[in-house]
Design an enzyme around this catalytic site. Structure first.
Site, mmCIF file in Angstrom:
data_model
loop_
_atom_site.group_PDB
_atom_site.id
_atom_site.type_symbol
_atom_site.label_atom_id
_atom_site.label_comp_id
_atom_site.label_asym_id
_atom_site.label_seq_id
_atom_site.Cartn_x
_atom_site.Cartn_y
_atom_site.Cartn_z
ATOM 1 N N TYR A 189 2.904 8.096 18.059
ATOM 2 C CA TYR A 189 3.359 8.115 16.655
ATOM 3 C C TYR A 189 4.547 9.074 16.506
ATOM 4 C CZ TYR A 189 3.241 8.533 11.552
ATOM 5 O OH TYR A 189 3.587 8.523 10.215
ATOM 6 N N SER A 236 0.841 -1.203 0.000
ATOM 7 C CA SER A 236 0.000 0.000 0.000
ATOM 8 C C SER A 236 0.875 1.251 0.000
ATOM 9 C CB SER A 236 -0.880 -0.021 1.262
ATOM 10 O OG SER A 236 -1.711 1.119 1.331
HETATM 11 P P1 NAP Z 1 -0.318 2.646 4.275
HETATM 12 O O1 NAP Z 1 -0.861 2.985 2.937
HETATM 13 O O2 NAP Z 1 -1.241 2.252 5.358
HETATM 14 O O3 NAP Z 1 0.806 1.522 4.071
HETATM 15 C C1 NAP Z 1 1.451 0.909 5.148
HETATM 16 C C2 NAP Z 1 1.528 -0.579 4.883
HETATM 17 O O4 NAP Z 1 2.268 -1.184 5.968
HETATM 18 C C3 NAP Z 1 0.125 -1.233 4.873
HETATM 19 O O5 NAP Z 1 0.015 -2.153 3.817
HETATM 20 C C4 NAP Z 1 0.094 -1.908 6.227
HETATM 21 O O6 NAP Z 1 -0.788 -2.996 6.318
HETATM 22 C C5 NAP Z 1 1.546 -2.336 6.376
HETATM 23 N N1 NAP Z 1 1.824 -2.730 7.754
HETATM 24 C C6 NAP Z 1 1.348 -2.150 8.882
HETATM 25 N N2 NAP Z 1 1.782 -2.822 9.951
HETATM 26 C C7 NAP Z 1 2.535 -3.858 9.499
HETATM 27 C C8 NAP Z 1 3.237 -4.901 10.131
HETATM 28 N N3 NAP Z 1 3.221 -5.055 11.464
HETATM 29 N N4 NAP Z 1 3.931 -5.770 9.373
HETATM 30 C C9 NAP Z 1 3.940 -5.650 8.016
HETATM 31 N N5 NAP Z 1 3.270 -4.682 7.360
HETATM 32 C C10 NAP Z 1 2.571 -3.788 8.094
HETATM 33 O O7 NAP Z 1 0.508 3.875 4.855
HETATM 34 P P2 NAP Z 1 1.532 4.894 4.174
HETATM 35 O O8 NAP Z 1 0.925 6.225 4.311
HETATM 36 O O9 NAP Z 1 2.005 4.392 2.862
HETATM 37 O O10 NAP Z 1 2.702 4.787 5.241
HETATM 38 C C11 NAP Z 1 3.967 4.186 4.956
HETATM 39 C C12 NAP Z 1 4.982 4.754 5.960
HETATM 40 O O11 NAP Z 1 5.091 6.161 5.742
HETATM 41 C C13 NAP Z 1 4.561 4.574 7.415
HETATM 42 O O12 NAP Z 1 5.696 4.241 8.174
HETATM 43 C C14 NAP Z 1 4.026 5.943 7.794
HETATM 44 O O13 NAP Z 1 4.141 6.189 9.176
HETATM 45 C C15 NAP Z 1 4.941 6.830 6.971
HETATM 46 N N6 NAP Z 1 4.408 8.183 6.728
HETATM 47 C C16 NAP Z 1 3.218 8.372 6.096
HETATM 48 C C17 NAP Z 1 2.762 9.651 5.879
HETATM 49 C C18 NAP Z 1 1.457 9.952 5.193
HETATM 50 O O14 NAP Z 1 1.033 11.115 5.226
HETATM 51 N N7 NAP Z 1 0.823 8.966 4.556
HETATM 52 C C19 NAP Z 1 3.516 10.751 6.309
HETATM 53 C C20 NAP Z 1 4.722 10.512 6.950
HETATM 54 C C21 NAP Z 1 5.160 9.220 7.144
HETATM 55 P P3 NAP Z 1 -2.277 -2.731 6.915
HETATM 56 O O15 NAP Z 1 -3.028 -2.024 5.825
HETATM 57 O O16 NAP Z 1 -2.766 -4.091 7.221
HETATM 58 O O17 NAP Z 1 -2.112 -1.880 8.156
#
Ligand code: NAP
Length: 262
Positions: free
Chosen positions: A168, A26
């Site tokens: 977080y 994702s």
């Molecule tokens: P996302 O679309 O929810 O993607 C995160 C992926 O990691 C999901 O597929 C999720 O699965 C998986 N995941 C969660 N827990 C896990 C585990 N224990 N083991 C294996 N996989 C796991 O979120 P994203 O926005 O792309 O975020 C990616 C990273 O960027 C994260 O570390 C987030 O904190 C960081 N980030 C995001 C933003 C933002 O604005 N989006 C900003 C700053 C930093 P599930 O769907 O089952 O949870």
């Protein structure tokens, strides 16, 4: 005139490299996994669910002509990560690049947050990144070469106005400093460790329908007046993964539309 031996565009070429991306089912992890393949890498895609997103990532990678494998694993499970690295190397070759993007976000006022909510997030966002780095680095240290990129957040640098997510924010500050610490432990052995700190990025994590009002707030608080698209995380990740960043280690690269300037 001095002869120029450096072929600048080739610095970003990932042909022949093998990458492992966690959270590849994702959002940011998925897009970076595909971006690496577009630059020539074969990619192992890891997520906790193997349905839906993860197989889409693999299909898109194969569409670029590169190899992909999918691995269902939880990043809080240390032995599963060791197995994931073994599986990656058996299927694709020596591991040279890793992106640790698996993470979760949620919120609650600090005074009301129970231990379970705090601990679950810390286990995934911080311990999960540490276990991932350990497993990846053990392989890379053997090869004497590698680049690890941890996805932190600008929330590790600033406190997001109006978001009650102490756990977080602390986890992301932890990822940034953990990355610098590991970078220094491995600096003499060829393994670089850097982090990317995205600002508000349009992914399933924060584009849920109930977030519409908050999304508008995010946009207006950002100097560029918009959220990032996941595409905008690819360039920074390719830079840190590739020879273009051969002198960078222990860096936290803010990709935040200017947010941390204000
Ligand atoms: P996302 O679309 O929810 O993607 C995160 C992926 O990691 C999901 O597929 C999720 O699965 C998986 N995941 C969660 N827990 C896990 C585990 N224990 N083991 C294996 N996989 C796991 O979120 P994203 O926005 O792309 O975020 C990616 C990273 O960027 C994260 O570390 C987030 O904190 C960081 N980030 C995001 C933003 C933002 O604005 N989006 C900003 C700053 C930093 P599930 O769907 O089952 O949870």
């Amino acid at each position: 005139m001095t002869a120029i031996s450096l072929n600048a565009p080739a610095l970003f070429d990932l042909s022949g490299r093998v990458a492992l991306v966690t959270g590849a089912g994702s959002g940011i992890g998925q897009r970076i996994a595909l971006g690496f393949a577009q630059c020539g890498a074969d990619v192992a895609c890891l997520d906790r669910r193997t349905d839906g997103g993860l197989s889409d990532t693999a299909t898109m990678i194969e569409g670029t002509g590169r190899k992909a494998i999918t691995i269902g694993a939880d990043v809080t499970d240390r032995s599963a990560l060791d197995r994931a690295v073994e599986e990656t190397e058996a299927a694709l070759g020596p591991l040279g690049i890793a992106v640790n993007a698996a993470g979760i976000a949620n919120a609650n006022p600090a005074e009301d947050m129970d231990e379970g909510q705090y601990q679950t997030l810390m286990d995934i966002n911080m311990k999960g990144v540490f276990f991932s780095c350990q497993a990846e680095a053990r392989a890379m240290l053997k090869h004497g070469k590698g680049s690890i990129i941890n996805i932190a957040s600008m929330s590790g640098v600033i406190v997001n106005r109006g978001l009650m997510q102490v756990h977080y924010n602390a986890s992301k500050a932890g990822v940034i400093h953990m990355s610098k610490s590991m970078a220094m432990e491995w600096v003499a052995r060829g393994v670089r460790v850097n982090s990317i700190s995205p600002g508000y990025t349009a992914t399933p994590m924060n584009t849920r329908p109930e977030m519409v009002h908050q999304t508008k707030e995010f946009e207006s608080q950002t100097p560029m007046q918009r959220m990032a698209s996941v595409d905008e995380m690819v360039g920074p990740a390719v830079f840190l993964a590739s020879d273009a960043s051969s002198y960078c280690t222990g860096v936290d690269l803010l990709v935040d539309g200017g947010f941390c300037c204000w």
